[in-house]
Design an enzyme around this catalytic site. Structure first.
Site, mmCIF file in Angstrom:
data_model
loop_
_atom_site.group_PDB
_atom_site.id
_atom_site.type_symbol
_atom_site.label_atom_id
_atom_site.label_comp_id
_atom_site.label_asym_id
_atom_site.label_seq_id
_atom_site.Cartn_x
_atom_site.Cartn_y
_atom_site.Cartn_z
ATOM 1 N N ASN A 28 4.986 62.544 16.112
ATOM 2 C CA ASN A 28 5.202 61.073 16.454
ATOM 3 C C ASN A 28 5.374 61.204 17.898
ATOM 4 O O ASN A 28 5.886 61.979 18.346
ATOM 5 C CB ASN A 28 6.444 60.643 15.689
ATOM 6 C CG ASN A 28 7.708 61.686 15.443
ATOM 7 O OD1 ASN A 28 8.366 62.012 16.257
ATOM 8 N ND2 ASN A 28 7.835 62.181 14.203
ATOM 9 N N SER A 44 6.093 55.553 10.455
ATOM 10 C CA SER A 44 6.307 56.676 9.830
ATOM 11 C C SER A 44 5.223 56.692 8.607
ATOM 12 O O SER A 44 4.876 55.721 7.840
ATOM 13 C CB SER A 44 7.724 56.548 8.678
ATOM 14 O OG SER A 44 7.875 57.611 7.974
ATOM 15 N N SER A 73 9.100 55.661 12.524
ATOM 16 C CA SER A 73 9.044 57.133 12.137
ATOM 17 C C SER A 73 10.584 57.432 11.751
ATOM 18 O O SER A 73 11.606 57.229 12.242
ATOM 19 C CB SER A 73 8.743 58.184 13.580
ATOM 20 O OG SER A 73 8.970 59.456 13.403
ATOM 21 N N SER A 74 10.584 58.337 10.755
ATOM 22 C CA SER A 74 11.918 58.927 10.291
ATOM 23 C C SER A 74 12.672 59.550 11.286
ATOM 24 O O SER A 74 13.898 59.801 11.068
ATOM 25 C CB SER A 74 11.684 59.834 8.898
ATOM 26 O OG SER A 74 10.602 60.793 9.257
ATOM 27 N N HIS A 94 7.385 64.764 18.901
ATOM 28 C CA HIS A 94 7.638 66.054 18.137
ATOM 29 C C HIS A 94 6.468 66.249 17.204
ATOM 30 O O HIS A 94 5.712 65.462 16.800
ATOM 31 C CB HIS A 94 8.673 65.253 16.910
ATOM 32 C CG HIS A 94 8.843 66.278 15.802
ATOM 33 N ND1 HIS A 94 9.256 67.696 15.990
ATOM 34 C CD2 HIS A 94 9.065 65.809 14.412
ATOM 35 C CE1 HIS A 94 9.400 68.027 14.714
ATOM 36 N NE2 HIS A 94 9.264 67.088 13.928
ATOM 37 N N ASP A 119 5.269 77.857 35.334
ATOM 38 C CA ASP A 119 4.666 76.540 35.900
ATOM 39 C C ASP A 119 5.186 75.269 35.309
ATOM 40 O O ASP A 119 5.156 74.279 35.706
ATOM 41 C CB ASP A 119 2.760 76.475 35.641
ATOM 42 C CG ASP A 119 2.167 77.364 36.600
ATOM 43 O OD1 ASP A 119 2.751 77.713 37.811
ATOM 44 O OD2 ASP A 119 1.178 77.720 36.568
ATOM 45 N N HIS A 168 12.853 74.224 12.448
ATOM 46 C CA HIS A 168 12.182 72.935 12.257
ATOM 47 C C HIS A 168 10.713 72.884 13.129
ATOM 48 O O HIS A 168 9.789 73.143 12.577
ATOM 49 C CB HIS A 168 12.936 71.854 12.684
ATOM 50 C CG HIS A 168 12.476 70.428 12.305
ATOM 51 N ND1 HIS A 168 13.503 69.404 12.230
ATOM 52 C CD2 HIS A 168 11.491 69.942 12.759
ATOM 53 C CE1 HIS A 168 12.747 68.386 12.044
ATOM 54 N NE2 HIS A 168 11.674 68.890 12.177
#
Lengths: 231, 231, 231, 231
Positions: A28, A44, A73-74, A94, A119, A168
């Site tokens: 998202n 979502s 989005s959750s 994400h 960079d 995650h």
């Protein structure tokens, strides 16, 4: 309402797909209008191929939906916490891109092993601590934002445009949604190259401070000389 | 006969190819009509580029061909055994996708090392025991179904929409053929990320029960809040 | 001015992208007109999809811009130093292609483990030493060229059409810009195959001198018999 | 002359490219007309995108060019030796596909770790010994064929449709050029899956004789029941 920002957020979401960073609905992107204090974010669980500009959801910084018929989005509370605490960012992304997610799952920051990395990130890509059971149980997505911000104590979020959340995956940011996506693509690539480097030599060391400074400063800040002057 | 289901099964087979999970004829998808007790499955050894809806084979739950001029997939008895024992599934997929197959060949379940995995599987992706010589010799494909079902003793097949058959490869399922293919794609991706994680840290541990619950329950069951409400 | 060379340099830059060796602006190709002593090079930081022939920058061997409104690649001094010291090369390429960059980050030359490699490099792909702090601080890009040339003491640059710069990435060259790009593609592929070989057997040894001679000489030099005679 | 065979050989060469097994000119396919004792093979060093049917070279089994203006592949003597010694094959392929080449460079046969492999090879994919210096110096390509045939002492070449030449790469064969290419694609895929399996568990063992027999015999020989009956 926020038509231009919605277009940018939509385009940035689609770019994630075009860059092969996501499958199905696994990512998202959001963008913020700092003056109005409003955030535009992907709904979502809507497949990327179906996404239209009118699906974009507008929320305020407290998570209240201001416009849109779909649920945001959750991960919205994570995005909002980042906007609240990193005042100069304009976009957040994400993903679960595989190489970066592998580092997150191993709970390891990505050491700066070369100039490709230097960079873009002024040192190791940080990895958060795992969330505690209580932090997972209630307000999980908000607490995900909190462990990110906690990890940045003493770090300038502008010099490290992304983070790995332990177990995650990556979050990145930038001056706008497109820049945040750019940083997601870069993070995935440097995660891959670092993985391969460590497989060749488990003791490979981070580059010297001088080389880090040279490459990072060549592209960022007052003395930068990479690219074309902005006119 | 079963025209709509044949279209779905054909589309799901082609999606396997589009998602790069298979080469040549290395996979098969079926779907079931529970009311009629009939299964539609890909014919054996027909190249995907030549597949047409009229090639789909209809078999009953005992493996008798009810309609179709071609032989059904050689793995048909495995599919049928799964339909018989997992009464709420509507589609089954078998592939030899490389990352999942590598875990199967190593005879290891895929540990749940992150939230990407926890969004789909409520814990380790199970791996069956190898088949015994006698189980291989006679009714091999049926026995493949049996070791899968044996492995699910004490596990809810709805919470684990796929399995690795030792020395063979993955089978997945879902509410319909498309969902089963979706789970094959996901399984391949989490197999890859888990491989990379283990290569970074051979001692990487499964995520906490709290994080597993949070992510799995965020998307599945009564308290799910991911995605849009079904209307 | 140098219209044909500009077209070649543009095409070679675009070929880098088509061969998936680069993302964003992570590479550069140049070509030289030896008679005029002028080099055509990609401008710094311009996305490949926007590159036009009129963006190509012409510099002399001292780095002075002779034609063009854009700044040349920040790596221009490295290219120029290579042209000055390797008098028979006509094109230079720099990328951050992931497999070759991993070897560079591990500060390891790529051993010649097979005939694929021996067809192009007459032995190990050399890796430079890391630059010293003082070499990084001032004239970094020029010094990058210097450590490359230093590494080639005793090596014939025509027999080794590329190098890894420690902690940085690969540079390759060839008789013209297209040949230099060809060598970049080859280097990435042999870097990948060597990585996989070493992962299978960490003690894998370089091929024999006889096999190296046979393959390299089959394609290069007076006794070559690979390919069609040039007419 | 041999118009149909030339078309098949051309198509098989192009298929190698479409399947991403080769870059540039790194591979070659041939086909034989057993009645006439003539072989059609790709010319040496011609880019795949330029290949036309009229470029195909016809040679006799002693390597004499019977038709064609171009030089045949430098690997022609290897192909011819295989046709002479493996009387039932109709096509031969050589590539440097990366996963199979890595096993060849490591001088390891590919163990049969799963059913994907057992569907095509009746056991470990054999790897030749390295060539001796004298074998490399003179008649290298012929001697490459000889070490392949030597390695097949006691093995049925129909049950093992390919081999790894130590420090070099894979050769495969089949009843015609298309089947030989099919086997090259399969070999690359099983090389990849075996690599990943060994990385997950360095002690992973070959599958049982029963499972090997079941899968190999399911697709090959008198009792085969995979695919559609040939009518």
């Amino acid at each position: 309402m926020l038509a231009a920002l919605k277009e940018k957020v939509l385009a940035a979401n689609l770019e994630l797909k075009n860059r092969n960073l996501i499958i199905y609905t696994w990512g998202n992107v959001s963008g913020i209008d700092r003056e109005k204090g409003l955030v535009v974010i992907k709904p979502s669980g809507v497949p990327y191929e179906d996404l239209r500009v009118e699906h974009m959801v507008v929320v305020d910084l407290y998570g209240k939906v201001v416009e849109g018929n779909l649920k945001p989005s959750s991960d919205t509370p994570t995005h909002l916490y980042l906007y609240q605490n990193f005042p100069e960012i304009g976009g957040v992304v994400h993903t679960h891109s595989p190489w970066a997610t592998a580092w997150a799952q191993a709970q390891k920051g990505i050491p700066c092993l070369g100039t490709t990395h230097a960079d873009y990130f002024y040192g190791e890509v940080p990895c958060t601590r795992p969330l505690m059971p209580a932090e997972i149980k209630d307000e999980y997505e908000l607490n995900t934002g909190k462990v990110i911000v906690e990890r940045f104590a003493g770090l300038n979020y502008l010099d490290f445009p992304g983070v790995l959340v332990a177990n995650h995956g990556p979050f990145t940011w930038g001056k706008d949604p497109a820049a945040a996506v750019h940083n997601s693509v870069v993070l995935e690539e440097i995660a891959k190259i670092a993985f391969l480097t460590k497989a060749l030599d488990g003791n490979a060391l981070a580059i010297s401070q001088e080389l880090l400074d040279k490459h990072y400063r060549r592209k960022h800040g007052a003395g930068a000389y990479y690219g074309q002057a902005i006119t």
